[in-house]
Motif scaffolding. Structure first.
Motif, short mmCIF file in Angstrom:
data_model
loop_
_atom_site.label_atom_id
_atom_site.label_comp_id
_atom_site.label_asym_id
_atom_site.label_seq_id
_atom_site.Cartn_x
_atom_site.Cartn_y
_atom_site.Cartn_z
N VAL A 56 9.20 52.66 17.20
CA VAL A 56 8.49 51.50 16.68
C VAL A 56 9.48 50.57 16.01
O VAL A 56 10.27 50.99 15.16
CB VAL A 56 7.40 51.92 15.66
N VAL A 57 9.44 49.32 16.42
CA VAL A 57 10.23 48.27 15.79
C VAL A 57 9.26 47.14 15.46
O VAL A 57 8.57 46.63 16.34
CB VAL A 57 11.34 47.74 16.72
N ALA A 76 0.71 44.66 13.42
CA ALA A 76 0.47 46.06 13.09
C ALA A 76 0.76 46.92 14.32
O ALA A 76 0.63 46.45 15.46
CB ALA A 76 -0.96 46.26 12.62
N ALA A 77 1.16 48.16 14.08
CA ALA A 77 1.41 49.11 15.16
C ALA A 77 0.80 50.46 14.77
O ALA A 77 0.73 50.82 13.60
CB ALA A 77 2.90 49.26 15.41
N LEU A 78 0.35 51.18 15.79
CA LEU A 78 -0.29 52.49 15.59
C LEU A 78 0.31 53.50 16.56
O LEU A 78 0.46 53.21 17.75
CB LEU A 78 -1.79 52.37 15.86
N VAL A 79 0.66 54.66 16.03
CA VAL A 79 1.04 55.81 16.86
C VAL A 79 0.13 56.95 16.44
O VAL A 79 0.16 57.39 15.29
CB VAL A 79 2.53 56.21 16.66
N LEU A 80 -0.68 57.40 17.36
CA LEU A 80 -1.61 58.49 17.11
C LEU A 80 -1.16 59.68 17.95
O LEU A 80 -1.25 59.64 19.18
CB LEU A 80 -3.03 58.05 17.47
N ASP A 81 -0.63 60.71 17.30
CA ASP A 81 -0.13 61.90 17.98
C ASP A 81 -1.30 62.84 18.23
O ASP A 81 -1.87 63.39 17.28
CB ASP A 81 0.94 62.57 17.13
N LEU A 82 -1.64 63.00 19.50
CA LEU A 82 -2.78 63.84 19.86
C LEU A 82 -2.35 65.21 20.35
O LEU A 82 -3.15 65.94 20.93
CB LEU A 82 -3.63 63.12 20.92
N GLY A 131 -0.94 60.95 23.54
CA GLY A 131 -0.76 60.11 22.37
C GLY A 131 -1.40 58.76 22.64
O GLY A 131 -1.69 58.41 23.78
N LEU A 132 -1.62 58.03 21.59
CA LEU A 132 -2.18 56.70 21.70
C LEU A 132 -1.25 55.75 20.96
O LEU A 132 -0.95 55.97 19.78
CB LEU A 132 -3.59 56.63 21.09
N LEU A 133 -0.78 54.72 21.65
CA LEU A 133 0.07 53.70 21.07
C LEU A 133 -0.68 52.38 21.16
O LEU A 133 -1.24 52.05 22.20
CB LEU A 133 1.39 53.58 21.83
N ALA A 134 -0.68 51.62 20.06
CA ALA A 134 -1.39 50.34 20.06
C ALA A 134 -0.65 49.36 19.16
O ALA A 134 -0.04 49.75 18.17
CB ALA A 134 -2.83 50.51 19.59
N VAL A 135 -0.72 48.09 19.52
CA VAL A 135 -0.18 47.03 18.68
C VAL A 135 -1.26 45.95 18.53
O VAL A 135 -2.11 45.78 19.39
CB VAL A 135 1.10 46.40 19.26
N GLN A 151 5.09 45.65 7.99
CA GLN A 151 6.40 46.30 7.92
C GLN A 151 7.53 45.33 8.31
O GLN A 151 7.35 44.46 9.15
CB GLN A 151 6.45 47.50 8.87
N ASP A 152 8.66 45.54 7.70
CA ASP A 152 9.90 44.86 8.05
C ASP A 152 10.94 45.96 8.17
O ASP A 152 11.66 46.27 7.22
CB ASP A 152 10.29 43.83 6.99
N LEU A 153 10.98 46.59 9.33
CA LEU A 153 11.84 47.76 9.51
C LEU A 153 13.27 47.34 9.80
O LEU A 153 13.53 46.57 10.72
CB LEU A 153 11.32 48.62 10.67
N ASP A 154 14.21 47.84 9.02
CA ASP A 154 15.63 47.57 9.24
C ASP A 154 16.15 48.33 10.45
O ASP A 154 17.13 47.93 11.06
CB ASP A 154 16.44 47.96 8.00
N ALA A 155 15.52 49.45 10.75
CA ALA A 155 15.92 50.28 11.88
C ALA A 155 14.65 50.77 12.57
O ALA A 155 13.59 50.85 11.95
CB ALA A 155 16.75 51.46 11.39
N PRO A 156 14.75 51.10 13.86
CA PRO A 156 13.58 51.62 14.56
C PRO A 156 13.06 52.90 13.90
O PRO A 156 13.83 53.73 13.42
CB PRO A 156 14.10 51.93 15.97
N ALA A 157 11.73 53.05 13.86
CA ALA A 157 11.10 54.27 13.38
C ALA A 157 10.87 55.19 14.58
O ALA A 157 10.29 54.76 15.58
CB ALA A 157 9.78 53.95 12.69
N LEU A 158 11.33 56.41 14.48
CA LEU A 158 11.14 57.40 15.53
C LEU A 158 9.97 58.29 15.13
O LEU A 158 10.01 58.96 14.10
CB LEU A 158 12.41 58.24 15.71
N VAL A 159 8.91 58.26 15.95
CA VAL A 159 7.67 58.94 15.60
C VAL A 159 7.33 59.97 16.68
O VAL A 159 7.08 59.58 17.83
CB VAL A 159 6.52 57.93 15.44
#
Length: 116
Positions: A29-30, A46-52, A57-61, A12-20
């Protein structure tokens, strides 16, 4: 405990932060390629957001080791495997800690497989 959503950010090349949405909050996520590197591979992280749900939640990079062979594939394989194993464990009724530890072990195997 269930799994509400899995968000995997690869190359990803995010122009703005992703709100998850995640648990009772929001993960921000930036992810962008290094401005010092101008190569064809782009962002190998890579980044991971797992909404439990509920309050979990689980956040990983995963760092794709820019410029290394198969960096993007390795970071993507690590987090995709982690997510798959954790989700499967939760659906089986495993404790979250057990599911995460199993996921980390399998993610390491996935990275080794990508590396050859």
């Amino acid at each position: 405990m269930g799994v509400n959503a899995t968000h995997l950010f690869l190359r990803q090349d995010l122009d703005a932060p992703a709100l998850v949405p995640c648990g009772v909050g929001t993960a921000i996520v930036v992810t962008r390629p290094s401005p010092e590197r101008d190569g064809p591979d782009g962002n190998e992280d890579a980044a991971l957001v797992l909404d439990l749900g509920e309050d979990r939640g689980l956040l990983a990079v995963a760092d794709g080791v820019g410029g290394g062979p198969s960096g993007a594939e390795a970071s993507g394989a690590a987090l995709a495997t982690l997510a798959d194993v954790v989700v499967a464990g939760i659906r089986r009724g495993d404790q979250l800690r057990v599911a995460i530890l199993d996921g980390v072990e399998r993610a390491q195997e996935a990275v080794r497989e990508v590396g050859g």
